[in-house]
Every structure is written in C-alpha cells, then in structure tokens.
Design an enzyme around this catalytic site. Structure first.
Site, PDB file in Angstrom:
ATOM      1  N   LYS A 192      31.279 104.170 -46.302  1.00  0.00           N
ATOM      2  CA  LYS A 192      30.112 104.643 -46.033  1.00  0.00           C
ATOM      3  C   LYS A 192      28.984 103.982 -44.854  1.00  0.00           C
ATOM      4  O   LYS A 192      27.999 104.641 -44.815  1.00  0.00           O
ATOM      5  CB  LYS A 192      29.669 103.333 -47.184  1.00  0.00           C
ATOM      6  CG  LYS A 192      30.240 104.678 -48.701  1.00  0.00           C
ATOM      7  CD  LYS A 192      29.642 103.793 -49.611  1.00  0.00           C
ATOM      8  CE  LYS A 192      30.418 104.489 -51.099  1.00  0.00           C
ATOM      9  NZ  LYS A 192      31.880 103.498 -51.146  1.00  0.00           N
ATOM     10  N   CYS A 209      32.167 101.770 -58.233  1.00  0.00           N
ATOM     11  CA  CYS A 209      33.550 102.629 -58.387  1.00  0.00           C
ATOM     12  C   CYS A 209      34.067 102.434 -59.230  1.00  0.00           C
ATOM     13  O   CYS A 209      35.451 102.165 -59.841  1.00  0.00           O
ATOM     14  CB  CYS A 209      34.786 102.899 -57.130  1.00  0.00           C
ATOM     15  SG  CYS A 209      35.322 101.138 -57.137  1.00  0.00           S
TER      16      CYS A 209
END
Ligand SMILES: C[S@@+](CC[C@H](N)C(=O)[O-])C[C@H]1O[C@@H](n2cnc3c(N)ncnc32)[C@H](O)[C@@H]1O
Length: 440
Positions: free
Chosen positions: A115, A231
C-alpha cells in the site's frame, strides 16, 4: 474452524454456499499485480509482459494475472520496479484514501509495502509519504520495496505506533492503518493463517487494532482523513473496531469514499468477499472534524555542501532530479525529500534516497539513486530488452559487454526503466547490482 464457518454463515446468510465454494477450492486464489506508474505506464507494461492483464475493479493500475504465470518476482521488470505483485482487492484501501499529489500521508503498518508503494505512485513524487513498520526485519523488506519502486519522497521508520504518532502529532493530511488482523481473507493462499486462527486470536486482534487506531488519530491534521483496513472478514475486527472507535472519538465520522467495488457495510465502509473478485478486504474511511490546512513547502537545507558532492551528483544525473536538499550523515550522502517531516530521535531507516557513499577519498554511487532516476535523467546509460541475455546476466551479477565508448558509472535499464548501475571501461560493464538482490 467450525466456529469460523459458523460466523461466516451468520455474516453471509444466503450467500454462505457461494462463499463455501471459494473456501473449499484450496490452491486457487486471485493473483494480481499493480503497475508502478512512477516507473512504467500501464500500456507499456501490457506490451512488455508475455501474458494478458485483466483489469481489477479496485484500482485502475491493478490487474489479475493468470494462475499459470509463475516466478514473476524474477522478471527483470519486477526487479526494475515496473510493478508490485499484489492481490487485487488489497489495492482497495488506498483507492478509498484518495491520495492526491502534494498530500502528506502516513502509512502506519506498512510492511512489506504494497500500500505504501501504491500511495507513492499516487503522490507522483509531490508531497510526502511516511512509511512505518513495527517489526524490524519487515521494516527492512519495506525499505527494499520502497527503493525498488524508485520512491524519492518517503521516510521509512521502525517505530511503535504510539511513539511515532505522538511525535508526529497533527502532521498528516491522510493516514492509513492497514492493521495486523486474523487474516481470514488469506486462508486460501496461506494455510498458516488458517492454522493460527482462533476466536481468542480474533478478539485480541480487535483490541490491538483499536489501540493502533487510537494512536494513529493523533498523527492526523484536523480535517484529515484516515482509512482503516484489514484482510479479514470478522465483524469484531471490522465493524466492531470502527463502532468502538467512533464511540470513543466523536470528532471522527465515517465518510463515503464514492467507490463501487465490493459491498457496503456500516453504510459507507466496504467489504470485499471472494464472490466480489478479491480474496477479502474491509476498508472504512474516517474523517476528522475541523478545517484542513495545507503544508507549506519545506525549506531546502541551508547547510554548506562541499562542491565536490554537487560535481559528483552532476556527473551521474542531469538537472539534479532529486532536488538539492542534501545532507551528509556518516559516510552517506542523502538527498532528503523536497518536502518532508523531520525526524529527530525517531528510529528512521531512511529518508529520501542515498546518492552515494564516501569510501576513503572517493564517492561511490548508491543503487537507490539509480532506481529513483528516470532513464533520461541519467548521464550515461545502457538499455537492454526484457528478454535479452544481457539483462539476465546483469541480474545474476555478471559482467556485461557494452559499447567501447561508454565510460564510468552507467545506469542499466530494461526497456527504458532503470534497474541498477555498473561501471564501464574497455567495453565491459562491471556489475554493481546489490548482492542481496541478485538472481540465483
Ligand atoms: C496487514 S500487514 C500490512 C501490510 C501492508 N500495509 C502492505 O500493504 O504491504 C500489518 C502489519 O502490521 C504490523 N504490526 C504487527 N503488530 C503491530 C502493532 N502492534 N502495531 C503496528 N503494527 C503492527 C505487522 O508486522 C504487519 O507488517
């Protein structure tokens, strides 16, 4: 595992059977890559790869790759930082953060850097990224990915969130908290995530996540935006953590990220299940109340820099492309980002790029500078095709034959993308590709 499936059934209702089909298809999972637009355009990568890329809905640079494609990490374009291997739904959180050029962004739980490198591409070398990872060896992997992707305007640190966010209070327009979680969205590709799962672990993850969010909020400016992502599918770690955070922090509210991937939850947050095209993700965009102010441009260092350093800089790169904010720290010549947050007494691994290293009376160039340079910013360069024997030899650490008239420190490029450097004389390029990165 029955508890996990019971919880998924309660969460999914009629869709549970669809989920089970994915869950039971062990060995199969979504695979993807994200193009690093700092080094390569989407169109260019599509032409250079020998397989088709299929667009993913989570970010315009994110693509599915076919299951039969293996060893992509060995591809010279991967070494050059043209792309990052990333499961497509993992790119959703940064899309929801909506990073703009010029923003100051903190990525608090950043390793291995999927990210952070996505944020840096969105910043396009304008503004500033602070990328932090609490676990030391993971922070080193993060640094190596920041370097591979050619990022100029980042600081990488290895700090506790509470220490970092207290010291950097009110510095950032945007903060990403991609929190450590029970990883239920990883079960199909990582059996250890599944074997480590327990209901107690989910609960302890939720406590840790709330604590990290409560640290992260301090680093945000008034009016700033924070994205919380995991996640995992668990309600405790997603809706539960957000609900508790909002209760404790009435100056924050959930905000619509205006995306249409996955499915809504808590009205504005998003969930992605395997049925939605990704392994699994949750993301929520939180806005802090108040009026956002923009950072003023950081002054370049006023320190007197030896003219030999500028001569060295100019001998390698055209137009001092990383700026002139130079500091000599120990034996390293660093070009600090043009804009940045200073970092005294914080465990920083690197800020900006290392231009060179002083060895005896000489300065030797550093790999990170060539990785961050564009081919046309390099004074001397050689360019090899992705399928050539020369690029393979270079990545293996071998000497490579070059034109006789190429002399001195020279950038090595693969299809116009820098991947390292060597030193040329008498028609040979002496290899300077770092040993730890070489192909075995
Ligand atoms: C989901 S991963 C981050 C993935 C990363 N954002 C990416 O996209 O590549 C979560 C990270 O949080 C780190 N972590 C573990 N415990 C932590 C803590 N107490 N505070 C902050 N980070 C922690 C882990 O080491 C891990 O690297």
């Amino acid at each position: 595992m029955n508890i996990f499936l019971d919880k998924m059934k309660a969460l999914l209702g009629d869709e549970f059977d669809d989920f089970l089909k994915f869950y039971n298809s062990s060995g199969e999972h979504y695979r993807g890559l994200r193009v690093n637009t700092l080094k390569c355009s989407v169109e260019k990568l599509e032409k250079l790869l020998n397989f088709d890329l299929k667009s993913a809905p989570f970010c315009s640079e994110s693509f599915y790759i076919p299951n039969e494609i293996t060893s992509l990490g060995n591809n010279p374009l991967h070494h050059a930082g043209a792309f990052y291997i990333q499961e497509p739904s993992a790119s959703s959180a940064v899309t929801m953060l909506d990073v703009q050029e010029g923003d100051y962004v903190l990525d608090l739980c950043a390793a291995p850097g999927g990210k952070s490198t996505q944020i840096a591409a969105k910043l396009n070398s304008k503004g500033f990224l602070w990328s932090n990872e609490i676990v030391k060896n993971r922070a080193n992997i993060l640094l190596s990915n920041i370097e591979r992707m050619g990022i100029r305007n980042a600081t990488v640190s290895n700090a506790y969130p509470e220490v970092l966010c207290d010291r950097l209070a009110g510095c950032f327009d945007k903060v990403l908290v991609d929190a450590p979680c029970s990883g239920e969205g990883m079960f199909r590709k990582d059996s250890t995530a599944e074997s480590e799962w327990s209901d107690e672990h989910v609960k302890s993850c939720a406590e840790r996540q709330l604590k990290i969010l409560n640290s992260a909020k301090n680093a945000l400016k008034d009016g700033g935006v924070m994205v919380y992502s995991t996640c995992t599918f668990s309600v405790e770690e997603n809706e539960g953590v957000i609900g508790r955070f909002l209760e404790e922090n009435p100056d924050f509210k959930l905000e619509d990220a205006n995306v249409n991937f996955g499915r809504p939850t808590l009205e504005y947050a998003r969930r992605i299940f395997p049925m939605d095209g990704g392994e699994g993700h949750f993301a929520a965009r939180l806005k802090k109340s108040g009026e956002l102010y923009k950072n003023s441009f950081t002054e370049n260092s006023k320190k007197k820099i030896d003219s030999k350093i500028f001569d060295f800089y100019d001998s390698l790169f055209i137009g001092r492309p990383f700026g002139e904010n130079i500091e000599v720290i120990g034996d390293k010549i660093i070009v600090l980002p043009q804009e940045y947050v200073s970092y005294e007494k914080l465990p920083v691994l690197r800020s900006g790029i290392i231009l060179g290293q002083i060895v005896k009376n000489r300065i030797e160039p550093h790999h990170s500078a060539f990785m961050a340079a564009k081919a046309d910013e390099c004074v001397s360069k050689v360019d090899f095709d992705v399928n050539s024997a020369e690029i393979k030899a270079f990545l293996h650490g071998e000497e490579v034959a070059v034109d006789n008239n190429i002399k001195g420190y020279t950038a090595v490029c693969v299809n116009g993308i820098t991947v390292g450097f060597g030193k040329c004389s008498n028609g040979r390029l002496k290899n300077k590709y770092p040993k730890g990165l070489r192909l075995l």
